[in-house]
Motif scaffolding. Structure first.
Motif, mmCIF file in Angstrom:
data_model
loop_
_atom_site.group_PDB
_atom_site.id
_atom_site.type_symbol
_atom_site.label_atom_id
_atom_site.label_comp_id
_atom_site.label_asym_id
_atom_site.label_seq_id
_atom_site.Cartn_x
_atom_site.Cartn_y
_atom_site.Cartn_z
ATOM 1 N N GLU A 1 -19.655 46.429 24.435
ATOM 2 C CA GLU A 1 -19.234 46.678 25.812
ATOM 3 C C GLU A 1 -17.889 46.036 26.134
ATOM 4 O O GLU A 1 -17.186 46.489 27.041
ATOM 5 C CB GLU A 1 -20.290 46.175 26.790
ATOM 6 N N SER B 1 -21.811 47.061 41.732
ATOM 7 C CA SER B 1 -20.884 48.102 42.177
ATOM 8 C C SER B 1 -21.557 49.457 42.364
ATOM 9 O O SER B 1 -20.958 50.362 42.930
ATOM 10 C CB SER B 1 -19.740 48.243 41.169
ATOM 11 N N SER C 1 -27.375 42.141 34.984
ATOM 12 C CA SER C 1 -26.574 42.835 35.986
ATOM 13 C C SER C 1 -26.502 44.348 35.797
ATOM 14 O O SER C 1 -25.960 45.047 36.646
ATOM 15 C CB SER C 1 -25.143 42.281 35.988
ATOM 16 N N LYS C 2 -27.056 44.849 34.688
ATOM 17 C CA LYS C 2 -26.940 46.270 34.404
ATOM 18 C C LYS C 2 -28.269 46.821 33.883
ATOM 19 O O LYS C 2 -29.111 46.084 33.382
ATOM 20 C CB LYS C 2 -25.851 46.532 33.357
ATOM 21 N N TRP D 1 -25.884 51.667 34.465
ATOM 22 C CA TRP D 1 -25.854 51.461 35.910
ATOM 23 C C TRP D 1 -25.545 50.001 36.187
ATOM 24 O O TRP D 1 -26.248 49.108 35.729
ATOM 25 C CB TRP D 1 -27.201 51.848 36.506
ATOM 26 N N THR D 2 -24.451 49.745 36.921
ATOM 27 C CA THR D 2 -24.083 48.384 37.295
ATOM 28 C C THR D 2 -24.608 48.095 38.688
ATOM 29 O O THR D 2 -24.280 48.799 39.645
ATOM 30 C CB THR D 2 -22.555 48.198 37.262
ATOM 31 N N ASP D 3 -25.438 47.059 38.827
ATOM 32 C CA ASP D 3 -26.101 46.771 40.095
ATOM 33 C C ASP D 3 -25.111 46.498 41.222
ATOM 34 O O ASP D 3 -25.219 47.063 42.313
ATOM 35 C CB ASP D 3 -27.033 45.556 39.944
#
Length: 276
Positions: free
Chosen positions: A100, A57, A40-41, A53-55
């Protein structure tokens, strides 16, 4: 190819984002040194910072000295899905592990402080995560890190006579660790071998010089010094294409392969058909 379109969009937007941050952090995010990803990132390392980078949002998160992440010259980055940790390597041998979940940063200075390793051999070339272990390819060999407790495990000196050997990249496929060395060809050993630290247990899988190797959906893929792109079949390399001059490194994102050169990037699918 969603990752690559996200990557393009990110580069179009991060410059403006960074400009807004410069008055607070005085960092430059214009030169990306290494990239890795999760489901996802996408994680980008610049010289002294990491941005995520978060896909879903389309948000960017920065790790730099303002929030406790201090790096001088980043050379490698990897991500552990099992532990949700980012592993970052530097040219001086320092490693940083970013949790994280908590945001905590752990710095590992074992390589930096090890007097038996010359200073010019401490640089981190690459990091590969397999289950609970991060394998760190360096200019002296391979060091392992236990990701459950952020501590070093064993170190492997895999020159033909057990001497220091620069390992450009390593990967794990079908319970074998593969290591592309600068001087001693492509080596491998079973991950279940009880004597991993014994250099004589590492077999020379290919005598050719390999610039980069990766695990592409369970297949060993690599680039030789003649710039040929190869897939190993029945323990032999089969050339399928050529990469551009100025070649730097292969990267894998899910089922897609990129061959990164100085002025270009070529994208392949898992069957090694060129996409763009």
């Amino acid at each position: 190819m969603k990752f690559f379109y996200n990557l393009l969009f990110l580069f179009l937007t991060v410059s403006a984002f960074a400009q807004n941050q410069l008055w607070k952090g005085y960092f430059s995010y214009n030169e990306v040194k290494a990239i890795t990803s999760s489901s996802s990132k996408t994680y980008f390392a610049t010289t002294n910072a990491v941005f995520v980078w978060t896909d879903a949002s389309e948000e960017i998160e920065i790790y730099n000295s303002i929030n406790g992440f201090k790096a001088q010259d980043i050379t490698a980055i990897a991500h552990s899905a099992n532990f949700n940790k980012i592993i970052v390597g530097n040219s001086n041998g320092q490693l940083a592990i970013i949790d994280e979940n908590s945001g905590k940063v752990n710095f590992l200075n074992d390589i930096v402080n090890k007097t038996s390793i010359p200073e010019n051999l401490k640089a981190i070339n690459d990091i590969y995560v397999n289950e609970n272990t991060a394998y760190v390819a360096t200019k002296y060999g391979i060091s392992s890190i236990r990701l459950n407790d952020n501590n070093f495990g064993d170190t492997y000196y895999i020159g033909d006579a057990g001497e220091f050997s620069s390992v450009l990249q390593c990967t794990v496929i079908n319970n074998y660790i593969y290591a592309a060395t600068e001087l001693f060809g492509l080596k491998r050993i079973s991950i279940t071998n009880p004597n991993l630290i014994d250099y004589s247990q590492w077999e020379t899988y290919s005598h050719a010089k390999w610039l980069s190797i990766v695990n592409l959906k369970g297949s060993l893929v690599g680039v030789k010094d003649d710039l040929s792109l190869n897939r190993f079949e029945n323990n032999a390399p089969i050339a399928v294409d050529n990469v551009y001059a100025g070649f730097y490194k292969l990267n894998v994102h899910d089922a897609e392969l990129t061959a990164v050169a100085h002025e270009s990037v070529r994208c392949y699918n898992q069957h090694l058909s060129l996409q763009f």
